[in-house]
Write a protein that holds these residues in place. Structure first.
Motif, PDB file in Angstrom:
ATOM      1  N   ASN A  26      46.913  74.663  29.605  1.00  0.00           N
ATOM      2  CA  ASN A  26      46.334  73.354  29.871  1.00  0.00           C
ATOM      3  C   ASN A  26      45.319  73.504  30.996  1.00  0.00           C
ATOM      4  N   LYS A  27      44.202  72.853  30.846  1.00  0.00           N
ATOM      5  CA  LYS A  27      43.107  73.010  31.806  1.00  0.00           C
ATOM      6  C   LYS A  27      43.175  71.917  32.856  1.00  0.00           C
ATOM      7  N   TYR A  28      43.496  72.318  34.101  1.00  0.00           N
ATOM      8  CA  TYR A  28      43.483  71.356  35.203  1.00  0.00           C
ATOM      9  C   TYR A  28      42.370  71.723  36.158  1.00  0.00           C
ATOM     10  N   LYS A  29      41.537  70.754  36.490  1.00  0.00           N
ATOM     11  CA  LYS A  29      40.531  70.968  37.518  1.00  0.00           C
ATOM     12  C   LYS A  29      40.071  69.613  38.041  1.00  0.00           C
ATOM     13  N   PHE A  64      37.869  62.413  27.853  1.00  0.00           N
ATOM     14  CA  PHE A  64      37.018  63.561  28.207  1.00  0.00           C
ATOM     15  C   PHE A  64      37.824  64.610  28.975  1.00  0.00           C
ATOM     16  N   ASN A  65      38.584  64.171  29.965  1.00  0.00           N
ATOM     17  CA  ASN A  65      39.398  65.111  30.740  1.00  0.00           C
ATOM     18  C   ASN A  65      40.384  65.868  29.855  1.00  0.00           C
ATOM     19  N   GLU A  66      40.915  65.188  28.852  1.00  0.00           N
ATOM     20  CA  GLU A  66      41.877  65.797  27.941  1.00  0.00           C
ATOM     21  C   GLU A  66      41.213  66.870  27.076  1.00  0.00           C
ATOM     22  N   LEU A  67      39.983  66.635  26.666  1.00  0.00           N
ATOM     23  CA  LEU A  67      39.273  67.591  25.808  1.00  0.00           C
ATOM     24  C   LEU A  67      38.656  68.740  26.588  1.00  0.00           C
ATOM     25  N   ASP A  68      38.405  68.516  27.862  1.00  0.00           N
ATOM     26  CA  ASP A  68      37.605  69.465  28.644  1.00  0.00           C
ATOM     27  C   ASP A  68      38.380  70.728  29.022  1.00  0.00           C
ATOM     28  N   ARG A  69      37.985  71.836  28.421  1.00  0.00           N
ATOM     29  CA  ARG A  69      38.481  73.159  28.808  1.00  0.00           C
ATOM     30  C   ARG A  69      37.311  74.060  29.181  1.00  0.00           C
ATOM     31  N   THR A  70      36.185  73.468  29.524  1.00  0.00           N
ATOM     32  CA  THR A  70      34.985  74.245  29.820  1.00  0.00           C
ATOM     33  C   THR A  70      35.125  74.971  31.151  1.00  0.00           C
ATOM     34  N   TYR A  71      34.301  76.010  31.316  1.00  0.00           N
ATOM     35  CA  TYR A  71      34.251  76.754  32.573  1.00  0.00           C
ATOM     36  C   TYR A  71      33.013  76.407  33.393  1.00  0.00           C
TER      37      TYR A  71
END
Length: 530
Positions: A26-29, A64-71
């Protein structure tokens, strides 16, 4: 959850094994949506761009936060822009969908691409966009002046050696001190950090464009063309990678020679001239990162999504649709064709969530060619919503006036070529019942006559007789008792809700019995009077 923190102005190289594992985490930032949306704000809008009210109504920041796995910052900006601009062309959607499938299946390619994005400095403050968005200072005079003055330290050093006069070094020290002062004055104008991020973008685009893969060739070929247009800027910014290296040591050494100032004023005019090209390259690089992000999201939600089917008839069918933000979602299905849908039901029973579930899946279908559900069939739709805000005063306007303007957006959209999908929650809640019901009935009938698919949630059951020719009726329900409390099943049911729960909720949270009993008596009198 794997987590590696990258500083704003530092790239960190990681192993392929880490990047592979990170595909399934899961991507957290921390995100600054005001910065992320800057590219969208600068871009041209079209007739189907999701407006601010609809975006906020659908809680799309959280989606958007849920979909976002960008770097990369470019990936964030592109993902946001794509979500705000649905596509009305099936062929273009299929191309996006095919790329997403490629990134899901070709893990080696995906990891290689992800490494490029991870190794980029993360421009969390959007310094690059900020720099080229009207904040550039152009001065040929300063370019020539700083270039000439940048040679004076060499002149003083040579003079001291040739003349064998140590006092010349005093002049050199005064020269350096003056240049430090000027450099500090120019720092905000020059904003070399933005130039360094431009350098990062160009370097990443060069690596991406060198990848040999036929399925992403349209991207890599376009990047090469854009890089050719930016060749002069490419050469000029190369030295900046040195001046900002080695923890700022070279930066300090470059000050007496006005290196940053000379470079900046040499290319500032070119940056303005090539602004659109830079933004196009920025988005193109970011789009690959964004599509990989969606591919990762789909992999992590395997079995919950399907590919939409687009048809010409003005209709919509969703089977077992769910909302992306719910941890334990209850699936619901709906079919809409010639008639609109009226939702009734008690407080907290699921009406608003259902409206958002349908709307969000339409948006996902028309941006990334997938939906969260077992089946989706429908025409292309322009999404314009009017869901109930929490405040009675909105931007200095009364609730009623704000909603009247909001509904007018939908009426105008229903007159366009592409059918409008319009979820409406509690229409005209801010006015008296007689006028609310009369005007609501006329407006909803009018919308349904145009090119529209309308779902309206309401507590006004009086509307049912007025709208039965143009609307089908569904409802949500629940049970309330003093022992087990509230019990909701969140399942959509046919027909009009026969229950109310407002007074029961007051009883459940502990209101005095006198209020509860008298409320029921008063309600019976009012109903008898009506």
């Amino acid at each position: 959850m794997l987590k590696v923190e990258k500083s704003e102005f530092m790239s960190i190289s990681v192993s392929r094994s880490f990047l592979k594992k990170d595909l399934y985490s899961n991507k957290y930032k921390r995100r600054d949506l005001n910065k992320i949306k800057t590219l969208f704000d600068l871009s041209e809008k079209n007739n189907f761009t999701i407006d601010d009210q609809t975006w906020n109504d659908l809680i799309m920041d959280e989606v958007f936060n849920e979909l976002d796995r960008t770097y990369s910052a470019e990936g964030e900006a592109a993902l946001y822009k794509m979500l705000r601009n649905p596509i009305m062309d099936e062929e273009e959607l299929d191309k996006r969908g095919n790329l997403i499938e490629l990134f899901k299946k070709d893990i080696d390619l995906t990891v290689n691409l992800r490494k490029i994005f991870f190794d980029m400095c993360y421009d969390k403050k959007n310094r690059l966009i900020e720099m080229i968005n009207g904040l550039l200072s152009v001065s040929k005079l300063k370019y020539y002046l700083y270039t000439i003055l940048g040679l004076t330290p060499i002149v003083w050093i040579l003079a001291a050696i040739i003349l064998r006069e140590p006092k010349v070094m005093i002049i050199l020290m005064l020269d350096i001190y003056t240049k430090i002062y000027v450099h500090n004055k120019e720092r905000d104008t020059i904003n070399t950090v933005g130039l360094v991020y431009l350098r990062e973008l160009i370097d990443a685009a060069k690596i991406l464009s060198s990848i040999k893969n036929n399925e992403i060739k349209s991207y890599t070929a376009k990047m090469k063309d854009l890089l050719n247009e930016l060749s002069a800027i490419d050469k000029s910014t190369y030295l900046l990678t040195l001046t900002n290296s080695f923890f700022g040591i070279i930066d300090m050494l470059s000050v007496p020679f006005f290196l940053q100032e000379s470079i900046y004023y040499k290319i500032s005019g070119k940056l303005i001239e090539k602004k659109d090209t830079i933004l196009e390259l920025y988005y193109l690089v970011g789009e690959i990162d964004a599509l990989i992000s969606v591919a990762i999201y789909q992999n992590n939600n395997d079995g919950k999504y399907s590919k939409p089917k687009f048809i010409k008839a003005t209709s919509l069918k969703i089977k077992d649709g769910i909302h992306p933000l719910l941890k334990k979602p209850v699936a619901n299905s709906i079919e809409i064709s010639k008639k609109g849908i009226m939702l009734t039901g008690t407080n907290m029973s699921g009406k608003s969530t259902f409206l958002r579930m349908v709307s969000t899946n339409i948006l996902l279908a028309q941006t990334f060619n997938f939906v969260l559900g077992k089946e989706y069939e429908g025409c292309f739709l322009n999404i314009v919503s009017s869901l109930s805000p929490k405040d009675d005063i909105i931007n200095g306007k009364s609730y009623y006036l704000a909603e009247a303007e909001s509904i007018l957006r939908i009426i105008k959209a229903s007159q366009k070529e592409i059918p409008v999908f319009c979820p409406i929650d509690e229409i005209f809640r801010g006015t008296n019942p007689l006028e609310r019901i009369s005007s609501s009935a006329e407006i909803l009938n009018y919308i349904n006559k145009g090119k529209a698919i309308c779902i309206v949630a309401t507590h006004d059951r009086e509307l049912s007789d007025m709208l039965k020719e143009n609307y089908d009726f569904y409802h949500f329900s629940e049970e309330v008792d003093n022992e087990s409390g509230l019990k909701f099943d969140y399942k959509l049911k046919k027909g009009i809700s026969k229950t109310r729960n407002a007074i029961k909720l007051l009883e459940y949270v502990g209101y005095p019995k006198e209020i509860i009993q008298n409320s029921y008596k008063r309600m019976e009198k009012i109903e008898g009077f009506i």
